[in-house]
Write an enzyme that holds these catalytic residues in place. Structure first.
Site, mmCIF file in Angstrom:
data_model
loop_
_atom_site.group_PDB
_atom_site.id
_atom_site.type_symbol
_atom_site.label_atom_id
_atom_site.label_comp_id
_atom_site.label_asym_id
_atom_site.label_seq_id
_atom_site.Cartn_x
_atom_site.Cartn_y
_atom_site.Cartn_z
ATOM 1 N N PRO A 33 0.837 -1.205 0.000
ATOM 2 C CA PRO A 33 0.000 0.000 0.000
ATOM 3 C C PRO A 33 0.869 1.251 0.000
ATOM 4 O O PRO A 33 1.812 1.361 0.787
ATOM 5 C CB PRO A 33 -0.802 -0.125 1.298
ATOM 6 N N MET A 34 0.541 2.193 -0.868
ATOM 7 C CA MET A 34 1.319 3.436 -0.981
ATOM 8 C C MET A 34 0.373 4.600 -1.221
ATOM 9 O O MET A 34 -0.361 4.621 -2.214
ATOM 10 C CB MET A 34 2.334 3.323 -2.114
ATOM 11 N N THR A 35 0.381 5.571 -0.307
ATOM 12 C CA THR A 35 -0.491 6.733 -0.416
ATOM 13 C C THR A 35 -0.131 7.553 -1.645
ATOM 14 O O THR A 35 1.042 7.838 -1.896
ATOM 15 C CB THR A 35 -0.376 7.601 0.843
ATOM 16 N N GLN A 110 -6.681 -1.336 2.167
ATOM 17 C CA GLN A 110 -6.086 -1.091 3.469
ATOM 18 C C GLN A 110 -6.957 -0.075 4.198
ATOM 19 O O GLN A 110 -7.193 1.025 3.700
ATOM 20 C CB GLN A 110 -4.661 -0.547 3.353
ATOM 21 N N HIS A 177 -4.493 -1.098 8.946
ATOM 22 C CA HIS A 177 -3.224 -0.377 9.045
ATOM 23 C C HIS A 177 -2.885 -0.162 10.515
ATOM 24 O O HIS A 177 -3.367 0.762 11.162
ATOM 25 C CB HIS A 177 -3.323 0.951 8.319
ATOM 26 N N GLY A 178 -2.027 -1.031 11.035
ATOM 27 C CA GLY A 178 -1.603 -0.934 12.419
ATOM 28 C C GLY A 178 -0.138 -0.577 12.554
ATOM 29 O O GLY A 178 0.501 -0.945 13.549
ATOM 30 N N ALA A 179 0.403 0.156 11.568
ATOM 31 C CA ALA A 179 1.838 0.418 11.518
ATOM 32 C C ALA A 179 2.139 1.909 11.431
ATOM 33 O O ALA A 179 1.246 2.753 11.371
ATOM 34 C CB ALA A 179 2.443 -0.303 10.300
ATOM 35 N N HIS A 180 3.439 2.234 11.465
ATOM 36 C CA HIS A 180 4.002 3.520 11.041
ATOM 37 C C HIS A 180 3.574 4.721 11.875
ATOM 38 O O HIS A 180 3.678 5.857 11.437
ATOM 39 C CB HIS A 180 3.689 3.790 9.563
ATOM 40 N N TYR A 182 0.450 5.445 13.025
ATOM 41 C CA TYR A 182 -0.931 5.898 12.876
ATOM 42 C C TYR A 182 -1.766 5.359 14.045
ATOM 43 O O TYR A 182 -1.233 4.774 14.973
ATOM 44 C CB TYR A 182 -1.467 5.499 11.503
#
Length: 373
Positions: A33-35, A110, A177-180, A182
């Site tokens: 996944p890439m914003t 995602q 999305h449970g990373a980075h 957020y």
């Protein structure tokens, strides 16, 4: 090893189908996944459908979409990032699903809530304050709203609603999305979670919010519908951060999520080849697979000669070999491989790797981000 032998090895290792829940992914290659912020008003258009379908037609077995906002006022911080609610946005996502399936791929959205990463006053809901476990930014400074139990319940329900919607629209699963750094990750990390209720304190307690989201999504979809969980140690702006300094600490995070119903873990690292802990060659995906017994996806500079931070400096990334990746896949350290920038620069990256056309691979240049197709 000759070029022909290397190509055969890559094809044999990466072209194997893999089952996630009740879905079969045609090969071991996923799109990370890439914003992109190419969805005006939060609505994915035909260009978004074409963008993902082109990668599926180019050999990617599983598309994981860019982060898409769940139905909660504080979930987002841009009106050009797609949302996963509202008839207009969902019609757009239906077209994306149809296009990817027609191209032979599988696809999962995602689901995303940015939490304290939200900028105050930003769209799509300018009046919504940044919200997180303790109202703390990633640097530990107070800058937003500490979520109440009502807030938590609303966000959990929003993720569950989105998961059910994804199944209804024909998606092949969802990724949380449970990373980075957020929202979900903010609960997992001690620097941003200073709560004294059941959602804070011990590492296991800090996992409760994430586990309740997983369980709610699991209950909202069919038993064999895949629910993936993306996790990382690092955070945006804090690349040395760690949720777990030891395998035992990592187990305290992974176990509740596994029990809640995670189908597979997507383990985000900056360089997939680096060991996560001393005394073992396993990377993060390898450790999570060992501890959870669940399939894992690895990611981190696959096929490129520098890491993603170089993108922010507008640097080009050259093509790099994947022998080390194949070594790890062959010994089942992890199960699937997510590709990021390499697929942005070259929609046919997967097909070229599977067919041994490595001399035709296109290097990634940050300038491509302005004209992605």
């Amino acid at each position: 090893m000759t070029a022909g032998t290397a190509a055969t090895r890559a094809a044999q290792t990466l072209s194997r189908p893999f089952t996630l829940g009740g879905r079969t992914v045609p090969n071991r290659i996923a799109m990370a996944p890439m914003t992109r912020e190419f969805s005006p008003g939060g609505v994915p258009g035909t260009d978004v459908a074409d963008y993902y379908a082109r990668r599926a037609a180019g050999g990617v077995g599983l598309i994981i979409t860019e982060g898409t906002y769940v139905r909660h006022p504080a979930a987002g911080t841009s009106d050009a990032v797609p949302r996963f609610h509202g008839a207009d946005a969902l019609d757009g996502w239906s077209r994306v699903v149809e296009a990817v399936h027609a191209a032979g791929g599988t696809i999962m959205p995602q689901l995303w809530h940015v939490g304290m990463a939200r900028k105050a006053g930003a769209p799509p809901f300018p009046d919504a304050p940044p919200s997180g476990p303790s109202g703390l930014a990633l640097d530990g400074t107070p800058s937003g709203h500490a979520m109440t139990q009502r807030d938590l319940d609303e966000v959990i329900a929003a993720f569950a609603e989105a998961a059910a919607t994804a199944e209804r629209l024909g998606f092949d699963g969802v990724e949380l999305h449970g990373a980075h750094g957020y929202l979900i990750d903010q609960f997992l990390w001690s620097r941003t979670n200073r709560r004294t209720d059941a959602y804070g304190g011990s590492r296991t307690a800090r996992t409760r919010f994430a586990a309740e989201i997983v369980a709610a999504c699991r209950a909202a979809v069919s038993p064999d519908f895949p629910v993936l969980f993306r996790m990382s140690q690092w955070k945006m702006g804090n690349y040395e951060a760690r949720l777990a300094e030891t395998p035992d600490a990592l187990q305290e995070i992974v176990a509740p999520l596994t029990d809640a119903g995670v189908t597979a873990f997507h383990c985000s690292t900056r360089r997939y080849w680096l060991p996560e802990y001393e005394g073992s060659d396993l990377n993060l995906a390898g450790w999570v697979k060992k501890l959870s017994g669940r399939p894992t996806l690895t990611v981190g500079s696959v096929g490129l000669d520098n890491e993603f931070l170089a993108t922010f400096a507008r640097e080009q990334a050259g093509v790099s070999g994947i022998d080390r990746l194949l070594d790890r896949l062959e010994r089942d350290e992890f199960d699937l491989v997510a590709i990021g920038r390499a697929l942005l620069g070259d929609p046919e990256w997967a097909a070229k790797i599977l067919e041994g056309r490595t001399d035709a691979l296109v290097p990634f240049d940050a300038s491509m981000l302005r004209t992605l197709n």
